[in-house]
Motif scaffolding. Structure first.
Motif, PDB file in Angstrom:
ATOM      1  N   ALA A  12      98.212  44.181 100.453  1.00 33.88           N
ATOM      2  CA  ALA A  12      96.908  44.641 100.948  1.00 33.88           C
ATOM      3  C   ALA A  12      96.239  45.589  99.967  1.00 33.88           C
ATOM      4  CB  ALA A  12      97.092  45.339 102.301  1.00 33.88           C
ATOM      5  N   THR A  13      97.027  46.486  99.360  1.00 33.62           N
ATOM      6  CA  THR A  13      96.448  47.426  98.398  1.00 33.62           C
ATOM      7  C   THR A  13      95.896  46.688  97.188  1.00 33.62           C
ATOM      8  OG1 THR A  13      98.030  49.123  99.100  1.00 33.62           O
ATOM      9  CG2 THR A  13      96.891  49.492  97.015  1.00 33.62           C
ATOM     10  N   SER A  14      96.621  45.682  96.710  1.00 33.35           N
ATOM     11  CA  SER A  14      96.181  44.913  95.539  1.00 33.35           C
ATOM     12  C   SER A  14      94.872  44.196  95.809  1.00 33.35           C
ATOM     13  CB  SER A  14      97.259  43.896  95.133  1.00 33.35           C
ATOM     14  OG  SER A  14      98.466  44.537  94.807  1.00 33.35           O
ATOM     15  N   PHE A  15      94.791  43.492  96.925  1.00 35.29           N
ATOM     16  CA  PHE A  15      93.591  42.706  97.210  1.00 35.29           C
ATOM     17  C   PHE A  15      92.448  43.579  97.708  1.00 35.29           C
ATOM     18  CE2 PHE A  15      96.460  39.164  96.815  1.00 35.29           C
ATOM     19  CZ  PHE A  15      95.655  38.133  96.364  1.00 35.29           C
ATOM     20  N   ARG A  16      92.770  44.711  98.348  1.00 29.54           N
ATOM     21  CA  ARG A  16      91.714  45.615  98.781  1.00 29.54           C
ATOM     22  C   ARG A  16      91.065  46.313  97.587  1.00 29.54           C
ATOM     23  NH1 ARG A  16      94.550  48.334 102.132  1.00 29.54           N
ATOM     24  NH2 ARG A  16      94.765  50.298 100.983  1.00 29.54           N
ATOM     25  N   ALA A  17      91.860  46.572  96.554  1.00 31.30           N
ATOM     26  CA  ALA A  17      91.330  47.248  95.372  1.00 31.30           C
ATOM     27  C   ALA A  17      90.377  46.350  94.600  1.00 31.30           C
ATOM     28  CB  ALA A  17      92.478  47.707  94.468  1.00 31.30           C
ATOM     29  N   ALA A  18      90.704  45.048  94.506  1.00 34.53           N
ATOM     30  CA  ALA A  18      89.862  44.116  93.718  1.00 34.53           C
ATOM     31  C   ALA A  18      89.959  42.728  94.342  1.00 34.53           C
ATOM     32  CB  ALA A  18      90.320  44.095  92.264  1.00 34.53           C
ATOM     33  N   PRO A  19      89.284  42.489  95.465  1.00 37.52           N
ATOM     34  CA  PRO A  19      89.465  41.227  96.197  1.00 37.52           C
ATOM     35  C   PRO A  19      89.107  39.976  95.393  1.00 37.52           C
ATOM     36  CG  PRO A  19      87.652  42.530  97.121  1.00 37.52           C
ATOM     37  CD  PRO A  19      88.378  43.407  96.166  1.00 37.52           C
ATOM     38  N   LEU A  20      87.903  39.935  94.789  1.00 43.77           N
ATOM     39  CA  LEU A  20      87.482  38.735  94.059  1.00 43.77           C
ATOM     40  C   LEU A  20      88.292  38.524  92.790  1.00 43.77           C
ATOM     41  CD1 LEU A  20      85.586  36.336  94.067  1.00 43.77           C
ATOM     42  CD2 LEU A  20      83.889  37.740  92.834  1.00 43.77           C
ATOM     43  N   PRO A  21      88.456  39.535  91.901  1.00 41.86           N
ATOM     44  CA  PRO A  21      89.288  39.321  90.712  1.00 41.86           C
ATOM     45  C   PRO A  21      90.714  38.882  91.047  1.00 41.86           C
ATOM     46  CG  PRO A  21      87.999  41.312  90.445  1.00 41.86           C
ATOM     47  CD  PRO A  21      87.799  40.860  91.863  1.00 41.86           C
TER      48      PRO A  21
END
Length: 593
Positions: A12-21
């Motif tokens: 969640a932290t990974s995708f919340r930080a940069a969802p599109l990239p």
């Protein structure tokens, strides 16, 4: 359950930080991961087509090879910038979250307990490993895609060849046990690392430089740092050597097994049981299987490091939640009517068994100025910390107008406080900010800042600065100005005056760096402010000082000894009583005479 929570926190932290990239990078790394084994299959089809003189098979092989090159090109051109962006955003997110969680803990327990401090230091020191969590997650996706493809190709030649990657998986085991040993060596050396950092700070800090040189401590510090560093490195080198031996043995066994498998496939091809393309496929997959298992081994190490880092982060979040005083939701009163009462209060610092305060019962009337006196270690500063609710009492209660302080929101209560401490912070900001943060809501109010400077008797300090309130303080900056201890203290005192009508003003020896005359003048300022606050809000001023010429102006003097309240009364009453206060006052008076 906790493992799933940690995995979800990482994802969640990974995708919340940069969802599109992260979404685009996931697709690209998976595509990139299957191109090498797919191109190997294309080469095998090309060889087989040439051997059989089959143009369709030749065309298929060429098409797969060219298609793989195209996918690799697109993935490299687009993917790397996106991965860098995702990693940078992840690192920024992690550090922001850590700061938010840590500063959100209302109490000071995590600063006082060595075991908690060690774990917090480990969280902060290893935070960068969470920062690369986005990249490690993408590596994991790529490894899964690559592994599935390689296994499928080996199984298409002969199912028995699937035993080779399983043998290669022992490298994953060796990487895991090596990382566990390395991590244990690191954690075991963490106390030495913290001490080394402190000693290095002492050796290079200008504030300690004078004593280091006067007492000739330079070599002592260097010898101690060297000894601690040697012990740290010994632990880690031993762990690294052990891991290298295990990994080397596993790789040797895997290499021998793969050599046997290649000879076996060639023998089957000579008997007509396998094609020339199968031989080429196995030969080219050999280094890829080694790279694949090595990649998984490296990923296991980094996945383990990231998981451990997120495990510590999860612990920090849970610790912050458990120590967030969530049940303290009441608003602080706008005015004190009866005052503050300590009822049978006892306190021991977390992690210790010895009581600092014992059975303290005391009433601080609304509108009063109260002085705390006593020898060092009597419990005065601890009492101040309880009044500011940096801790809750171990036993007993602190009541504010009859309401338990433990039920009042710490942020609401502290918004009604102001304080000046002996161990004040030297904020290396502009002079305006150094004073203004005493009331962040009015930090930009020029009149309020200048009024606080005046009440703190810091006008001469500001007048001597090259750009007045806009002067950068601290010699770490190119245009920064360094102040003397007394000048820093005057600005700290001015900061305490930013809140004009606090319900509780805490002064814990805030004038220790000033001469008696300057201290007396400042306390007259405080006394005047206290009288105004008392009239308007019932505010209480609590003063800790060793100078009896100052404390005699208090309405109520509390004499503390060994964590207990020994005497309470006015200056005149305590002199007449002839107890400890009278004895201490006479000793100090004789010294002045």
């Amino acid at each position: 359950m906790r493992s799933l929570r940690i995995a979800w926190l990482w994802l969640a932290t990974s995708f919340r930080a940069a969802p599109l990239p992260m979404a685009i990078s996931t697709v690209l790394v998976a595509a990139r991961a299957i191109t090498t084994p797919a191109q190997t299959y294309g080469v095998s089809q090309l060889v087989e087509g040439i051997a059989d003189d089959n143009s369709n098979t030749i065309a298929l092989g060429i098409g797969i090879i060219v298609g793989g090159l195209a996918v690799s090109f697109v993935a490299d051109v687009i993917g790397w910038p996106l991965q860098d962006t995702a990693q940078e955003r992840m690192a920024g997110r992690v550090h922001a979250d850590l700061l938010d969680v840590t500063t959100g803990i209302p109490g000071l327990t995590h600063h006082e307990r060595p075991d908690i401090a060690d774990r917090l230091e480990l969280v902060r020191e290893r935070a960068w490993r969470m920062g690369v969590g986005a990249e490690v997650l993408l590596w994991a996706f790529a490894t899964v895609a690559n592994t599935v493809t390689v296994l499928g190709l080996l199984g298409s030649v002969n199912p028995l060849l699937l035993l080779l990657p399983l043998l290669g998986a022992t490298r994953i085991w060796s990487a895991y046990v090596s990382s566990v040993r390395s991590h244990k060596a690191y954690e075991d050396s963490l106390p030495q690392e913290r001490l080394v950092d402190k000693l290095i700070d002492v050796s290079k800090d200008a504030r300690t430089g004078l004593e280091v040189r006067v007492f000739g401590l330079g070599k002592v510090l260097l010898d101690r740092i060297f000894a601690l560093q040697t012990e740290r490195f010994r632990r880690r080198v031993e762990a690294a050597r052990w891991g290298g031996k295990v990994d080397g043995s596993v790789r040797l066994a895997f290499g021998l097994a793969y050599a046997v498998a290649i000879v076996w496939v060639i023998a089957r091809a000579r008997n007509g049981q396998q094609t020339a393309g199968d031989v080429v496929l196995v030969l080219l997959l050999a280094p890829q299987v080694d790279q694949m298992t090595g990649g998984i081994a490296r990923n296991v190490y980094w996945v383990g490091e990231v998981v451990r880092s997120f495990s510590r982060y999860d612990w920090l979040r849970e610790y912050a939640k458990d120590n967030s005083w969530q049940t303290s939701v009441d608003a602080a009163p706008a005015r004190l009517r009866s005052g503050i009462e300590l009822r049978n209060v006892g306190f021991a610092y977390p992690g210790t068994e010895s009581a600092v305060l014992s059975d303290v019962s005391l009433t601080l009337p609304a509108g009063s100025a109260v002085a705390l006196v006593g020898e060092n270690g009597a419990g005065k500063t601890t009492l101040v910390k309880l009044l500011a609710r940096m801790y809750d009492p171990t036993s007993g209660r602190v009541l504010v107008d009859g309401v338990d302080l433990a039920t009042i929101s710490p942020d609401s209560w502290r918004s009604q406080l102001s304080a000046g401490f002996q161990d004040f912070v030297k904020f290396e900001w502009t002079a305006r900010e150094v004073v203004g943060v005493g009331d962040v809501r009015r930090e930009s109010d020029e009149a309020a800042v200048r009024a606080a400077v005046s009440r703190g008797d810091a006008e001469a300090v500001v007048a001597g600065l090259p750009r007045g309130l806009d002067t950068q303080l601290g010699k770490k900056f190119t245009d920064g100005v360094e102040l003397s201890g007394g000048q820093w203290q005057r600005l700290a005192l001015a900061r305490a005056f930013m809140r004009e009508r606090p319900l509780l003003l805490l002064l814990d020896e805030p004038t220790a760096a000033l001469d008696p005359e300057a201290e007396h003048r400042l306390y007259e300022q405080y006394a005047a402010a206290a009288r105004v606050a008392a009239a308007e809000t019932g505010g209480i001023t609590v003063l800790v000082s060793h100078r009896f010429s100052t404390v005699r102006m208090a309405d109520l003097i509390v004499v503390m000894h060994n964590g207990r309240v020994e005497e309470v009364g006015s200056h005149e009453e305590l002199l007449v009583a002839g107890g400890r206060y009278a004895e201490l006052f006479e000793l100090q008076a004789r010294a002045y005479r």
